[in-house]
Design an enzyme around this catalytic site. Structure first.
Site, PDB file in Angstrom:
ATOM      1  N   THR A   1       0.814  -1.215   0.000  1.00 55.63           N
ATOM      2  CA  THR A   1       0.000   0.000   0.000  1.00 55.63           C
ATOM      3  C   THR A   1       0.848   1.265   0.000  1.00 55.63           C
ATOM      4  OG1 THR A   1      -1.645  -1.202   1.260  1.00 55.63           O
ATOM      5  CG2 THR A   1      -1.891   1.142   1.264  1.00 55.63           C
TER       6      THR A   1
ATOM      7  N   GLU B   1      -7.125  -8.104  -3.022  1.00 55.33           N
ATOM      8  CA  GLU B   1      -7.772  -7.489  -1.852  1.00 55.33           C
ATOM      9  C   GLU B   1      -8.745  -8.416  -1.135  1.00 55.33           C
ATOM     10  OE1 GLU B   1      -6.643  -4.444   0.027  1.00 55.33           O
ATOM     11  OE2 GLU B   1      -6.541  -4.084  -2.115  1.00 55.33           O
TER      12      GLU B   1
ATOM     13  N   ASP C   1      -8.367  -9.938   2.245  1.00 54.91           N
ATOM     14  CA  ASP C   1      -8.610  -9.184   3.483  1.00 54.91           C
ATOM     15  C   ASP C   1      -9.894  -9.651   4.183  1.00 54.91           C
ATOM     16  OD1 ASP C   1      -6.326  -7.708   3.435  1.00 54.91           O
ATOM     17  OD2 ASP C   1      -7.264  -5.784   3.011  1.00 54.91           O
TER      18      ASP C   1
ATOM     19  N   GLY D   1       0.878  -0.440   5.366  1.00 55.36           N
ATOM     20  CA  GLY D   1       1.366  -1.390   6.371  1.00 55.36           C
ATOM     21  C   GLY D   1       0.329  -2.336   6.931  1.00 55.36           C
TER      22      GLY D   1
END
Ligand code: GLU
Length: 626
Positions: free
Chosen positions: A438, A477, A480, A525
């Site tokens: 990111t 993604e 996540d 992070g």
């Protein structure tokens, strides 16, 4: 501070690096790098032998710069310069943020880009209001709760899901740019993407971070021939000092510029994405999970306007990103807890020693993470108002002990509006996986408008899948999401679902005081984003550090696991010994986060700040340095 409305469109079409000399003390010139690469047009062609030179290859990285006319802070000097050029040419913070992020998609392609998503927070100086855009990726409509489970109901191997079509969410970044430009920009998206197109075509000079990130991903990149072609030119990571060009990515930016972002959501760019997600092209003998994204999933994607999370800290207004990010809520709870500890102990955070400061920060973070993990996800009924209320934090603070560490995991609390007693909480689970990629961008313009924008493709290198012919990586993604519930018997808000957005930790933040905008900050992070942003705010407001020092300060990240990450300057020496004596189990970690921030020092006077060393250092710039 003078403010102005945001008329559009105004075609300015400035080219990159015009403002180099004014932006960076001493002035800089474009030149050609010393090292040549293979002349095949992709990756590492020689500079100075045919074709124009790479862009801004000798821009130095400056960690703190103070001055006027607007400010940009990002992880990359060329990208920051793109934003400064936009500001210098009369663009506003939104214009600069879009142009800079698009440039980061070229120079930081493993962290952000067309194939990813993010969260955009905007401060409007004229009205004093903060608004946000949720550009998070979505799951395909065919995804159910069990999409990451095998036939026996066991979770699929995380690593295998990451590097596959199954992890790819519908990209939100181009839609975010379009929406932000429409709401607050003064320039057309086609103009704002021009510098990035040019940068991809002309190339940039490879630095150690880009080389190392490529090398760390070389094995998984080599599974996908298109990715290997683009990012491993000649079969190896590009050497430091060579020029890296990505003409396919230039073509993708050109496509967005000329056909609009509709090309991704409804046109040929989208068709290429869907084909690759559904059936990723791999080298002979390699098999990866196929994804299920459809053209309908792309066509129905929307970047959403959202009210920010709002809380108060030290008499100021703190604004952050709401659900599906956990960033805004969790940062707010940490700050509220710290204020509650002040009350409870009678000793303010500003007066305690460094060990006690980090102890309080750690306890607040672990407590807030227990609540985050239990309650936050892209589901209806998240008790956001309660989680960020001071009453809830006051109740949660009753567990705090200044002389010893709470046993981990800290239980989660009950954000139920009734905070009279000390609620011991309920047993919390601990999260299994967290990414570490990111990029965060902070921008303020000369009128005092600001943008705090964190964008991502999830892991460094995302899914590892590059869209053939278009030169950009697709995100992973959807990893996540939790693959299965983390606490037995407790419904989990972050399981996959149709059209659902995975929970994020991204925490682009804006702080507004009585005199208006004070601070813009954020970080990459994974889940350490939350602790990094909270620690920067605490460093600035409670420990008396200016924004540059608050970003440079050594970090600790306590996220309710059995141990907490600590940079060597915290884990070792007297700090580490003091924290260990209080019961903290520290695990030494080279680096946590890579923040950028901008502090407002007065009317049109800014201190832009980036990392001095983490991730190879960031790049802070102002239009007119002092
Ligand atoms: N995917 C992560 C999130 O949204 C960010 C990735 C990272 O920063 O490593 O929280």
């Amino acid at each position: 501070m003078e403010t102005r409305p945001a008329p559009r469109p105004s075609r300015r079409g400035r080219v990159l690096v015009v403002a180099l000399a004014s932006a960076v003390a001493g002035g800089l010139a474009l030149g050609t790098p010393a090292v040549a690469g293979p002349p095949d047009g992709r990756g590492g062609p020689p500079a100075g032998r045919g074709g124009p030179p790479p862009v801004g290859h000798d821009l130095p990285k400056v960690a703190v710069m103070t001055g006027s006319g607007g400010a940009v802070s990002s992880v990359d000097a060329v990208a920051s310069q793109v934003g400064i050029d936009v500001l210098a040419a009369g663009g506003n913070a939104t214009d600069a943020a879009i142009a800079t992020t698009a440039a980061l998609g070229v120079t930081e392609p493993y962290s952000t880009g067309i194939g990813g998503g993010g969260f955009f927070v905007h401060y409007d100086a004229a009205s004093g209001t903060v608004e946000t855009i949720d550009g998070r990726e979505t799951a395909p409509m065919s995804y159910g709760e069990d999409v990451f489970l095998d036939a026996d109901g066991e979770p699929l191997p995380f690593r295998d899901v990451v590097g596959s079509g199954l992890s790819v969410g519908v990209p939100g970044t181009p839609a975010t740019w379009e929406r932000a430009a429409e709401r607050w920009g003064t320039q057309r998206l086609s103009t704002l993407l021009k510098p990035a197109e040019r940068l991809a075509r002309r190339g940039f000079v490879v630095d150690a971070t880009f080389h190392d990130q490529t090398a760390a991903n070389a094995e998984r990149f080599s599974l996908f021939p298109e990715t290997a072609d683009v990012f491993l030119p000649g079969g190896a990571p590009p050497e430091v000092g060579t020029v890296f060009r990505n003409p396919d990515l230039a073509r993708a930016y050109r496509e967005l510029r000329t056909r609009g972002v509709e090309s991704l959501y409804e046109g040929r760019l989208g068709r290429a994405v869907v084909a690759e997600v559904q059936d990723p092209t791999t080298v002979a003998g390699a098999e990866v999970f196929h994804g299920r994204m459809t053209r309908a999933d792309l066509a129905t994607y929307e970047a959403l306007d959202k009210e920010p999370v709002h809380s108060r800290f030290r008499g100021r207004d703190v604004y952050g990103m709401p659900v599906p990010s956990s960033g805004g809520i969790t940062v707010a709870e940490i700050l509220n807890l710290v204020e509650a500890y002040d009350e409870r102990t009678g000793e303010p955070m500003s007066d305690v020693d460094d060990v006690q400061y980090l102890h309080r920060f750690s306890e607040a973070s672990a407590t807030a993470f227990a609540d985050r993990n239990r309650y936050i996800g892209d589901v209806p009924g998240v008790p956001a108002e309660e989680l960020v209320s001071q009453g809830f934090a006051d109740e949660r603070s009753c567990l705090f002990d200044a002389r010893s560490t709470l046993p981990r995991p800290v239980p989660f609390g009950s954000p139920d509006g009734d905070y009279a007693d000390c609620d011991g909480g309920s047993p919390a689970g601990v999260l299994p996986h967290e990414g570490m990629s990111t990029t965060h961008l902070s921008v303020v313009d000369r009128w005092g408008n600001a943008v705090s924008y964190t964008s991502t493709i999830e892991q460094t290198g995302g899914s590892g899948i590059t869209v053939p012919g278009w030169g950009f990586l697709l995100n992973n993604e959807l990893t996540d999401f939790e693959f299965e519930p983390i606490t037995e018997g407790v419904p989990h808000p972050n399981l996959p679902g149709p059209g659902k957005r995975p929970r994020s930790s991204m925490a682009p933040t804006v702080v507004v005081g009585d005199g208006g905008l004070e601070l813009v900050a954020g970080s990459p992070g994974g889940s350490t984003i939350i602790t990094t942003v909270a620690q920067v705010l605490l460093g600035h407001y409670d420990r008396g550090l200016d924004v540059g020092d608050a970003i440079a300060a050594p970090r600790l990240s306590s996220r309710n696991g059995s141990s907490e990450s600590a940079e060597p300057a915290v884990a070792g020496g007297p700090l580490g010994a003091g924290l260990t004596a209080l019961g903290h189990r520290l695990s030494s970690t080279d680096e946590i986060g890579a923040a950028t921030g901008i502090a407002v020092l007065g009317p049109d006077r800014y201190s832009a700040a980036a990392e001095p060393t983490r991730r190879g250092g960031g790049s802070a710039m102002v239009v007119r340095p002092e």
